[in-house]
Design an enzyme around this catalytic site. Structure first.
Site, PDB file in Angstrom:
ATOM      1  N   THR A  87       0.839  -1.205   0.000  1.00 28.99           N
ATOM      2  CA  THR A  87       0.000   0.000   0.000  1.00 28.99           C
ATOM      3  C   THR A  87       0.872   1.252   0.000  1.00 28.99           C
ATOM      4  O   THR A  87       2.089   1.176   0.091  1.00 28.99           O
ATOM      5  CB  THR A  87      -0.905   0.037   1.254  1.00 28.99           C
ATOM      6  OG1 THR A  87      -0.075   0.218   2.411  1.00 28.99           O
ATOM      7  CG2 THR A  87      -1.710  -1.249   1.396  1.00 28.99           C
ATOM      8  N   HIS A  89       1.148   3.258   2.353  1.00 29.57           N
ATOM      9  CA  HIS A  89       1.543   3.549   3.734  1.00 29.57           C
ATOM     10  C   HIS A  89       3.045   3.825   3.846  1.00 29.57           C
ATOM     11  O   HIS A  89       3.466   4.717   4.581  1.00 29.57           O
ATOM     12  CB  HIS A  89       1.143   2.366   4.627  1.00 29.57           C
ATOM     13  CG  HIS A  89       1.393   2.570   6.075  1.00 29.57           C
ATOM     14  ND1 HIS A  89       0.638   3.423   6.846  1.00 29.57           N
ATOM     15  CD2 HIS A  89       2.319   2.033   6.904  1.00 29.57           C
ATOM     16  CE1 HIS A  89       1.083   3.399   8.085  1.00 29.57           C
ATOM     17  NE2 HIS A  89       2.105   2.563   8.143  1.00 29.57           N
TER      18      HIS A  89
END
Length: 156
Positions: A87, A89
């Site tokens: 992701t 992130h």
């Protein structure tokens, strides 16, 4: 011409190490490398080293800022590991940690050494924490010590 260079031997240096608990199986090696470099090469005593654990790399800038503002430390070393996942992130955490720590250094006038690994894999992180690619914790500690002396020399 004046040339200013710092040395790493800094026996009276007061150093804080902010370290992330997340990925501690890697960060523990970074911490060992940093403490070894501070004591063995920098000649810093145990009494002048403070270790502060935080949950993750995202929290490092806040704690580094608080440590810098106490005026009790000559440098802060930030240690952590951010490993890319599937992701976005990774980009957020790595980017905010980097920019936040840079901001602390610029606003506090003390060195904030960046010992946060940002890697594509666990294997790369392990390599940078004391195997094939050296120990980035030790490198961050040496950077902090050298910068303490550079700043002292500039300020006279």
């Amino acid at each position: 011409m004046n040339v200013i260079e710092g040395v790493v031997a800094t026996p009276n240096a007061r150093v804080a190490i902010a370290i992330a608990r997340f990925n501690n199986f890697i960060n523990d090696s970074l911490l060992e490398g940093a403490i070894d470099a501070l004591k063995r090469i920098g000649q810093v005593t145990d009494d002048n080293i403070t270790v502060v654990w935080v949950p993750g790399a995202y929290e490092l800038p806040l704690v580094a800022n608080v440590l810098a503002k106490t005026n009790r430390y000559d440098a802060v070393i930030a240690l952590g590991t951010v490993i890319r996942g599937g992701t976005a992130h990774f980009e957020y955490v790595a980017g905010e940690a980097s920019s936040g720590l840079s901001s602390v250094a610029m606003n506090s006038d003390i060195p904030v050494a960046f010992g946060v690994l940002t890697t594509e894999s666990i294997e790369q992180a392990i390599e940078r924490a004391g195997t094939k690619a050296g120990n980035k914790g030790a490198e961050a500690a040496l950077t902090a010590l050298e910068m303490i002396n550079v700043i002292k020399a500039i300020k006279g």
